[in-house]
Write a protein that holds these residues in place. Structure first.
Motif, PDB file in Angstrom:
ATOM      1  N   ILE A  39     -13.435   6.487 134.937  1.00 45.50           N
ATOM      2  CA  ILE A  39     -13.674   5.060 135.141  1.00 45.50           C
ATOM      3  C   ILE A  39     -13.019   4.582 136.424  1.00 45.50           C
ATOM      4  CG2 ILE A  39     -13.108   2.769 134.214  1.00 45.50           C
ATOM      5  CD1 ILE A  39     -13.465   4.012 131.393  1.00 45.50           C
ATOM      6  N   ARG A  40     -11.847   5.079 136.724  1.00 40.89           N
ATOM      7  CA  ARG A  40     -11.141   4.641 137.935  1.00 40.89           C
ATOM      8  C   ARG A  40     -11.861   5.044 139.213  1.00 40.89           C
ATOM      9  NH1 ARG A  40      -4.894   5.837 135.962  1.00 40.89           N
ATOM     10  NH2 ARG A  40      -4.457   3.689 135.302  1.00 40.89           N
ATOM     11  N   ARG A  41     -12.769   5.993 139.132  1.00 43.77           N
ATOM     12  CA  ARG A  41     -13.557   6.380 140.310  1.00 43.77           C
ATOM     13  C   ARG A  41     -14.827   5.537 140.456  1.00 43.77           C
ATOM     14  NH1 ARG A  41     -11.999  11.645 138.396  1.00 43.77           N
ATOM     15  NH2 ARG A  41     -14.019  11.896 137.342  1.00 43.77           N
ATOM     16  N   VAL A  54     -12.697 -12.509 128.043  1.00 45.40           N
ATOM     17  CA  VAL A  54     -11.246 -12.538 127.881  1.00 45.40           C
ATOM     18  C   VAL A  54     -10.809 -11.951 126.540  1.00 45.40           C
ATOM     19  CG1 VAL A  54      -9.211 -14.047 127.806  1.00 45.40           C
ATOM     20  CG2 VAL A  54     -11.066 -14.514 129.431  1.00 45.40           C
ATOM     21  N   GLY A  55     -11.583 -12.223 125.482  1.00 41.71           N
ATOM     22  CA  GLY A  55     -11.191 -11.782 124.150  1.00 41.71           C
ATOM     23  C   GLY A  55     -10.957 -10.284 124.044  1.00 41.71           C
ATOM     24  N   PRO A  56     -11.910  -9.435 124.473  1.00 43.27           N
ATOM     25  CA  PRO A  56     -11.678  -7.994 124.376  1.00 43.27           C
ATOM     26  C   PRO A  56     -10.485  -7.522 125.195  1.00 43.27           C
ATOM     27  CG  PRO A  56     -14.021  -8.433 124.599  1.00 43.27           C
ATOM     28  CD  PRO A  56     -13.313  -9.742 124.828  1.00 43.27           C
ATOM     29  N   LYS A  57     -10.305  -8.063 126.396  1.00 44.81           N
ATOM     30  CA  LYS A  57      -9.161  -7.610 127.207  1.00 44.81           C
ATOM     31  C   LYS A  57      -7.837  -7.981 126.556  1.00 44.81           C
ATOM     32  CE  LYS A  57      -6.679  -8.133 131.570  1.00 44.81           C
ATOM     33  NZ  LYS A  57      -6.055  -6.787 131.440  1.00 44.81           N
ATOM     34  N   ARG A  58      -7.721  -9.213 126.090  1.00 40.27           N
ATOM     35  CA  ARG A  58      -6.462  -9.623 125.469  1.00 40.27           C
ATOM     36  C   ARG A  58      -6.162  -8.786 124.224  1.00 40.27           C
ATOM     37  NH1 ARG A  58      -6.324 -16.286 126.049  1.00 40.27           N
ATOM     38  NH2 ARG A  58      -5.702 -16.295 128.245  1.00 40.27           N
ATOM     39  N   TRP A  59      -7.185  -8.503 123.431  1.00 43.97           N
ATOM     40  CA  TRP A  59      -6.950  -7.697 122.237  1.00 43.97           C
ATOM     41  C   TRP A  59      -6.541  -6.274 122.613  1.00 43.97           C
ATOM     42  CZ3 TRP A  59      -7.024  -8.627 116.938  1.00 43.97           C
ATOM     43  CH2 TRP A  59      -6.919  -7.478 116.145  1.00 43.97           C
ATOM     44  N   ILE A  60      -7.289  -5.660 123.522  1.00 45.65           N
ATOM     45  CA  ILE A  60      -7.012  -4.268 123.890  1.00 45.65           C
ATOM     46  C   ILE A  60      -5.652  -4.139 124.562  1.00 45.65           C
ATOM     47  CG2 ILE A  60      -7.759  -2.364 125.377  1.00 45.65           C
ATOM     48  CD1 ILE A  60     -10.673  -3.304 124.801  1.00 45.65           C
ATOM     49  N   ASP A  61      -5.313  -5.064 125.444  1.00 43.20           N
ATOM     50  CA  ASP A  61      -4.002  -5.000 126.085  1.00 43.20           C
ATOM     51  C   ASP A  61      -2.874  -5.159 125.072  1.00 43.20           C
ATOM     52  OD1 ASP A  61      -5.193  -4.623 128.506  1.00 43.20           O
ATOM     53  OD2 ASP A  61      -4.762  -6.631 129.300  1.00 43.20           O
ATOM     54  N   ARG A  62      -3.143  -5.879 123.999  1.00 35.51           N
ATOM     55  CA  ARG A  62      -2.115  -6.106 122.975  1.00 35.51           C
ATOM     56  C   ARG A  62      -2.070  -4.990 121.940  1.00 35.51           C
ATOM     57  NH1 ARG A  62      -2.069 -11.231 118.738  1.00 35.51           N
ATOM     58  NH2 ARG A  62       0.044 -10.932 117.927  1.00 35.51           N
ATOM     59  N   PHE A  63      -3.242  -4.491 121.525  1.00 34.67           N
ATOM     60  CA  PHE A  63      -3.293  -3.577 120.397  1.00 34.67           C
ATOM     61  C   PHE A  63      -4.031  -2.266 120.672  1.00 34.67           C
ATOM     62  CE2 PHE A  63      -3.133  -7.749 117.982  1.00 34.67           C
ATOM     63  CZ  PHE A  63      -1.796  -7.620 117.643  1.00 34.67           C
ATOM     64  N   GLY A  64      -4.584  -2.098 121.853  1.00 31.94           N
ATOM     65  CA  GLY A  64      -5.291  -0.860 122.149  1.00 31.94           C
ATOM     66  C   GLY A  64      -4.331   0.297 122.386  1.00 31.94           C
ATOM     67  N   TRP A  65      -4.864   1.511 122.431  1.00 37.19           N
ATOM     68  CA  TRP A  65      -4.002   2.680 122.633  1.00 37.19           C
ATOM     69  C   TRP A  65      -3.521   2.790 124.080  1.00 37.19           C
ATOM     70  CZ3 TRP A  65      -5.388   6.723 125.914  1.00 37.19           C
ATOM     71  CH2 TRP A  65      -6.741   6.783 126.307  1.00 37.19           C
ATOM     72  N   ARG A  66      -4.153   2.034 124.976  1.00 32.30           N
ATOM     73  CA  ARG A  66      -3.668   1.856 126.350  1.00 32.30           C
ATOM     74  C   ARG A  66      -4.220   0.538 126.848  1.00 32.30           C
ATOM     75  NH1 ARG A  66      -7.764   2.278 129.947  1.00 32.30           N
ATOM     76  NH2 ARG A  66      -9.567   3.579 129.440  1.00 32.30           N
ATOM     77  N   PRO A  67      -3.596  -0.075 127.843  1.00 28.01           N
ATOM     78  CA  PRO A  67      -4.182  -1.303 128.402  1.00 28.01           C
ATOM     79  C   PRO A  67      -5.385  -0.982 129.274  1.00 28.01           C
ATOM     80  CG  PRO A  67      -2.210  -0.681 129.619  1.00 28.01           C
ATOM     81  CD  PRO A  67      -2.307   0.268 128.454  1.00 28.01           C
ATOM     82  N   LEU A  68      -6.195  -1.997 129.534  1.00 23.82           N
ATOM     83  CA  LEU A  68      -7.333  -1.816 130.423  1.00 23.82           C
ATOM     84  C   LEU A  68      -6.860  -1.587 131.854  1.00 23.82           C
ATOM     85  CD1 LEU A  68      -9.952  -4.484 129.261  1.00 23.82           C
ATOM     86  CD2 LEU A  68      -9.694  -2.106 128.533  1.00 23.82           C
ATOM     87  N   CYS A  69      -7.583  -0.757 132.558  1.00 26.07           N
ATOM     88  CA  CYS A  69      -7.296  -0.563 133.985  1.00 26.07           C
ATOM     89  C   CYS A  69      -8.025  -1.634 134.792  1.00 26.07           C
ATOM     90  CB  CYS A  69      -7.715   0.834 134.425  1.00 26.07           C
ATOM     91  SG  CYS A  69      -9.510   1.119 134.447  1.00 26.07           S
ATOM     92  N   HIS A  70      -7.757  -1.661 136.096  1.00 28.41           N
ATOM     93  CA  HIS A  70      -8.354  -2.683 136.971  1.00 28.41           C
ATOM     94  C   HIS A  70      -9.879  -2.613 136.930  1.00 28.41           C
ATOM     95  CE1 HIS A  70      -9.402  -5.031 140.499  1.00 28.41           C
ATOM     96  NE2 HIS A  70     -10.070  -3.976 140.955  1.00 28.41           N
TER      97      HIS A  70
END
Length: 292
Positions: free
Chosen positions: A10-12, A120-136
């Motif tokens: 994804i980062r590429r 915003v909803g998916p990012k806030r949830w994933i950053d809080r409870f996901g197995w890793r935060p979202l990348c840029h």
């Protein structure tokens, strides 16, 4: 495939060019459960705005067909992104969605807010409870998806960055969140749908757990009491324990994507099945990009 191999992939990528593919990797491989939870919380935030919940309450769609209404919302998002936002499949879904919304006089700023909750909803949830935060790249792709959906639906003034979507959401909620009985009725109807996914003995616990994960401004707007500290702490610890466990699992195999499994359509669906029955009697209009 290693646990972080897909992140390196994804980062590429270019978020502007590859937003649909990045969304597919996020929602079907990296964070399928968490992405759905973020979207579910986005639905609930919409009900904190009386102008939105009164309209939803008046249609009685959640009271009469709550599971179908939930499934249809998820499936519209899936249809618009599945083959890319430039595909005919995406355009057909957008035309159908627009003719449903066209029956109602909905202010543009309400459309913008609902769109912002899905960014915003998916990012806030994933950053809080996901197995890793979202990348840029993932964050930028969410914003690009929101911008493209706005273009197809004729929503004016869509932000260009995630930070602008987040600012729009927060400022709108500061102005518009307020309690109304319709808020609670629509929220209760949605909670009943969600509770029905679990065995009956677990439903009271699931309800308490769900409320403990919501922020106080949203609870106030929905007419629910703030949950006790022990419940909030227990729910947060449980979710973070889950994220730690998921982090230790191998990456989801490419042959096993997590796709929507709508309970309302056990034998599959066609695009025309989505939405209320009366939608078929309304004409399909060209998308804004098709008339310019």
């Amino acid at each position: 495939m290693g646990r972080y191999s897909r992140l390196r992939e994804i980062r590429r990528m270019d978020p502007a060019r590859d937003c649909a593919e990045i969304l597919r990797l996020m929602s079907q491989y990296e964070f399928p459960w968490d992405y759905r939870q973020g979207i579910s919380v986005a639905f609930l935030r919409d009900y904190g705005v009386p102008r939105i919940s009164v309209l939803l309450d008046r249609t009685q769609e959640f009271e009469r067909n709550g599971q179908k209404r939930y499934d249809d919302t998820v499936l519209f998002g899936y249809e618009m992104a599945a083959d890319g936002f430039d595909s005919e499949r995406a355009r057909a879904a957008a035309r159908h969605l627009n003719r449903i919304h066209g029956k109602y006089r909905i202010p543009n700023e309400d459309f913008l807010y609902v769109l912002a909750t899905t960014v915003v909803g998916p990012k806030r949830w994933i950053d809080r409870f996901g197995w890793r935060p979202l990348c840029h790249q993932e964050t930028a792709a969410l914003a690009e998806v929101g911008r493209r959906m706005a273009a197809m639906m004729g929503i004016e003034g869509a932000p260009g960055t995630y930070e602008e979507f987040e600012k729009l959401l927060d400022s709108y909620e500061d102005r518009m969140f307020a309690y109304d009985p319709a808020n609670r009725r629509v929220a209760n109807a949605t909670f009943r749908v969600m509770a029905a996914w679990y065995p009956a003995p677990l439903r009271p616990l699931i309800a308490r757990f769900t409320l403990a994960l919501l922020d106080e401004p949203l609870l106030n707007a929905l007419g629910f009491p703030a949950q006790p500290r022990w419940a909030r702490s227990a729910a947060t610890r449980l979710m973070r324990a889950r994220s730690f466990g998921v982090r230790l699992l191998p990456a989801r195999p490419r042959r096993l994507p997590s796709r929507p499994r709508p309970r309302s359509y056990p034998f599959g669906y066609q695009l025309d099945d989505l939405g209320p029955h009366w939608a078929q009697s309304r004409p399909l209009e060209p998308l804004p990009m098709e008339t310019s």
